[in-house]
Design a protein around this motif. Structure first.
Motif, mmCIF file in Angstrom:
data_model
loop_
_atom_site.group_PDB
_atom_site.id
_atom_site.type_symbol
_atom_site.label_atom_id
_atom_site.label_comp_id
_atom_site.label_asym_id
_atom_site.label_seq_id
_atom_site.Cartn_x
_atom_site.Cartn_y
_atom_site.Cartn_z
ATOM 1 N N ILE B 43 7.222 -23.083 14.443
ATOM 2 C CA ILE B 43 6.458 -23.157 15.248
ATOM 3 C C ILE B 43 4.934 -23.618 14.870
ATOM 4 C CG2 ILE B 43 7.411 -21.384 16.804
ATOM 5 C CD1 ILE B 43 5.195 -19.411 16.046
ATOM 6 N N THR B 44 4.075 -24.057 15.735
ATOM 7 C CA THR B 44 2.861 -24.811 15.415
ATOM 8 C C THR B 44 2.025 -23.698 15.228
ATOM 9 O OG1 THR B 44 2.516 -25.216 17.719
ATOM 10 C CG2 THR B 44 3.442 -26.939 16.279
ATOM 11 N N THR B 45 1.924 -22.590 15.708
ATOM 12 C CA THR B 45 0.909 -21.637 15.606
ATOM 13 C C THR B 45 1.155 -20.656 14.419
ATOM 14 O OG1 THR B 45 2.198 -20.097 16.943
ATOM 15 C CG2 THR B 45 0.320 -21.354 17.943
ATOM 16 N N HIS B 46 0.078 -19.810 13.835
ATOM 17 C CA HIS B 46 0.295 -19.319 12.779
ATOM 18 C C HIS B 46 1.054 -17.959 12.969
ATOM 19 C CE1 HIS B 46 -2.143 -22.045 10.132
ATOM 20 N NE2 HIS B 46 -2.561 -22.195 11.169
ATOM 21 N N GLN B 47 1.595 -17.503 12.009
ATOM 22 C CA GLN B 47 2.179 -16.072 12.032
ATOM 23 C C GLN B 47 1.591 -15.375 10.932
ATOM 24 O OE1 GLN B 47 6.438 -16.040 13.360
ATOM 25 N NE2 GLN B 47 6.525 -17.789 12.478
ATOM 26 N N ASP B 48 1.706 -13.961 11.142
ATOM 27 C CA ASP B 48 1.386 -13.149 9.799
ATOM 28 C C ASP B 48 3.050 -12.837 9.189
ATOM 29 O OD1 ASP B 48 -1.316 -12.884 10.136
ATOM 30 O OD2 ASP B 48 -0.993 -11.336 11.480
ATOM 31 N N VAL B 49 3.039 -12.786 7.992
ATOM 32 C CA VAL B 49 4.382 -12.394 7.187
ATOM 33 C C VAL B 49 3.905 -11.068 6.621
ATOM 34 C CG1 VAL B 49 5.559 -13.028 5.397
ATOM 35 C CG2 VAL B 49 4.378 -15.017 6.580
ATOM 36 N N TYR B 50 5.184 -10.175 6.872
ATOM 37 C CA TYR B 50 5.086 -8.712 6.378
ATOM 38 C C TYR B 50 6.047 -8.375 5.345
ATOM 39 C CZ TYR B 50 2.706 -8.377 10.885
ATOM 40 O OH TYR B 50 1.811 -8.598 11.895
ATOM 41 N N MET B 51 5.549 -7.600 4.455
ATOM 42 C CA MET B 51 6.603 -7.116 3.678
ATOM 43 C C MET B 51 6.877 -5.638 3.790
ATOM 44 S SD MET B 51 6.439 -7.230 -0.554
ATOM 45 C CE MET B 51 4.970 -6.469 -0.724
ATOM 46 N N GLN B 52 7.938 -5.198 3.340
ATOM 47 C CA GLN B 52 8.564 -3.753 3.564
ATOM 48 C C GLN B 52 9.533 -3.392 2.282
ATOM 49 O OE1 GLN B 52 11.028 -2.270 7.126
ATOM 50 N NE2 GLN B 52 8.877 -1.644 7.732
ATOM 51 N N PHE B 53 9.350 -2.094 2.039
ATOM 52 C CA PHE B 53 10.573 -1.693 0.733
ATOM 53 C C PHE B 53 11.345 -0.885 1.434
ATOM 54 C CE2 PHE B 53 6.293 -1.742 -1.926
ATOM 55 C CZ PHE B 53 6.226 -3.071 -1.930
ATOM 56 N N GLY B 54 12.529 -0.779 0.502
ATOM 57 C CA GLY B 54 13.590 0.130 0.905
ATOM 58 C C GLY B 54 14.212 0.651 -0.381
ATOM 59 N N ASN B 55 15.097 1.490 -0.045
ATOM 60 C CA ASN B 55 15.976 2.185 -1.126
ATOM 61 C C ASN B 55 17.381 2.367 -0.525
ATOM 62 O OD1 ASN B 55 17.126 4.949 -2.366
ATOM 63 N ND2 ASN B 55 16.012 4.027 -3.942
ATOM 64 N N ASN B 56 18.301 1.941 -1.356
ATOM 65 C CA ASN B 56 19.832 1.995 -1.139
ATOM 66 C C ASN B 56 20.189 1.450 0.403
ATOM 67 O OD1 ASN B 56 20.479 2.838 -3.625
ATOM 68 N ND2 ASN B 56 20.066 5.041 -3.054
ATOM 69 N N GLY B 57 19.634 0.462 0.290
ATOM 70 C CA GLY B 57 19.835 -0.200 1.836
ATOM 71 C C GLY B 57 19.138 0.118 3.162
ATOM 72 N N SER B 58 18.350 1.075 3.009
ATOM 73 C CA SER B 58 17.504 1.777 4.180
ATOM 74 C C SER B 58 15.930 1.268 3.844
ATOM 75 C CB SER B 58 17.388 3.203 4.205
ATOM 76 O OG SER B 58 18.877 3.676 4.589
ATOM 77 N N PHE B 59 15.427 0.753 4.948
ATOM 78 C CA PHE B 59 13.985 0.487 4.718
ATOM 79 C C PHE B 59 13.060 1.362 5.316
ATOM 80 C CE2 PHE B 59 16.096 -3.715 4.056
ATOM 81 C CZ PHE B 59 15.262 -4.151 3.178
ATOM 82 N N ILE B 60 11.624 1.839 4.637
ATOM 83 C CA ILE B 60 10.990 2.716 4.945
ATOM 84 C C ILE B 60 9.802 2.400 5.750
ATOM 85 C CG2 ILE B 60 9.850 4.630 3.861
ATOM 86 C CD1 ILE B 60 11.968 4.649 1.554
ATOM 87 N N THR B 61 9.479 2.908 6.880
ATOM 88 C CA THR B 61 8.325 2.187 7.826
ATOM 89 C C THR B 61 7.002 3.199 7.678
ATOM 90 O OG1 THR B 61 9.508 3.493 9.436
ATOM 91 C CG2 THR B 61 10.042 1.271 9.221
ATOM 92 N N SER B 62 6.762 3.859 6.359
ATOM 93 C CA SER B 62 5.766 4.547 6.540
ATOM 94 C C SER B 62 4.860 4.448 5.256
ATOM 95 C CB SER B 62 5.985 6.152 6.750
ATOM 96 O OG SER B 62 6.884 6.638 5.880
ATOM 97 N N GLY B 63 3.626 4.864 4.767
ATOM 98 C CA GLY B 63 3.200 5.207 3.778
ATOM 99 C C GLY B 63 2.396 3.912 3.073
#
Lengths: 177, 169
Positions: B43-63
């Protein structure tokens, strides 16, 4: 077993004062390129200087730079859409003539997807200190409208100061598999 | 024989547009990771890009916590209050015209300690020129075996992410 990457492609060591260095006939077998600079130039009356970059000898392309910097006690930003220039842009930071000739500023240039047929982007970061209370840290994002694979990169002092003896420039190739 | 370092251990290049790039079962044989992202939007507008960490297939959404320097045309700095992921760029992201370049360093990713990261982004186009620097920490001692990069809208075909392993010894 995965193979090692980060291969030294070419080296430029300044043996006598010279206006610029150019990496030519750059190998096309890597994904990205990195240049490590340790340099000083003869920019008159200045502690530091930027490095001017020309890609593929293309002086008709347009270039853009966005820079963040901290210099002595201040910070700032410049460049961007208002600073599109024809023929070159700038990045990194090295020492100028106010610093002793054996003190070198250090910078890295990272070129993404240098073989692609898209416009080219690269990032730089650098730091230079003087033999006294002066220092500069610089980070830039850069772009060129040149869509040809990068086969040559020219670096020179931004303010017409010749590069001084023992300045070094190392070009590395990074593979992705 | 010297130890091989800066080894490419995984890469994804999109063959169809997607807003998420995921890496699983990342080798635990290295000390640090360097990640190179070349992301182009749809798309022509800008977006933010995010990164998330996980362990053994489960992504963690805190910290997660982070601080950023740079906001397109200024040298301002800001602390990001969201704790559910890292925002790799504060105010700009990807456009349909130019790939954005990102260099992300993740230190001690496989150790049982809190993790730290340092990154630099380069998104230069005629709409929103910017380079930004960010550092962050993750208050979690879990080894990172999975990485996820995402945005609200798709990345374009050809966008790629390469992960390098850095061996200390």
């Amino acid at each position: 077993m995965p193979q090692a990457t980060y291969t030294l492609i070419d080296t430029k060591i300044i043996s006598s004062s010279t206006a610029s260095i150019t990496f030519t006939s750059i190998s096309q077998v890597y994904k990205d390129l990195k240049i490590i600079v340790s340099a000083t130039d003869e920019r008159s009356g200045a502690d530091t200087d930027d490095l001017k970059i020309t890609i593929n000898g293309n002086t008709s392309a347009t270039y853009a730079t966005r820079r963040l910097y901290g210099a002595n006690n201040g910070i700032g930003a410049d460049g961007g859409s208002g600073s599109w220039a024809t023929g070159y842009n700038y990045g990194g930071v090295i020492n100028g003539a106010n610093a002793i000739s054996t003190l070198f500023g250090n910078s890295e240039f990272y070129f993404y997807d240098y073989k692609s047929s898209a416009e080219k982007i690269w990032s730089t970061n650098g730091a230079a200190t003087k033999n006294g209370p002066a220092a500069q840290i610089t980070i830039t994002g850069n772009r060129s409208s040149d869509t040809d694979p990068i086969t040559s990169i020219k670096l020179e002092g931004y303010n017409s100061g010749s590069l001084r003896t023992n300045s070094t420039f190392y070009l590395y190739g990074l593979k992705n598999s | 024989m010297p130890t091989k370092t800066y080894v490419p251990i995984a890469e994804t290049t999109l063959s169809s547009a997607s807003n998420t790039i995921v890496f699983n079962t990342i080798s635990q044989s290295y000390t640090d990771l360097v990640i190179i992202l070349r992301l182009k939007g749809t798309i022509t507008t800008h977006q933010d890009v995010y990164m998330q960490f996980g362990n053994n297939g489960s992504f963690i959404t805190s910290g997660y916590s982070g601080t950023y320097l740079g906001a397109g045309t200024t040298a301002t700095t800001s602390r990001i209050t969201s704790t559910s992921d890292f925002k790799l760029t504060r105010a700009t992201g990807i456009t349909s015209y130019t790939a954005g370049g990102y260099i992300v360093n993740i230190m001690s990713y496989s150790r049982s300690c809190y993790k730290s990261m340092l990154g630099q982004s380069n998104v230069i186009d005629t709409i929103y020129p910017g380079t930004e620097v960010y550092c962050g920490s993750w208050a979690n001692t879990t080894a990172i075996t999975d990485l996820k990069f995402y945005a609200s809208q798709d990345f374009a075909i050809g966008s790629s992410v390469t992960i390098y392993g850095i061996a200390a010894a």
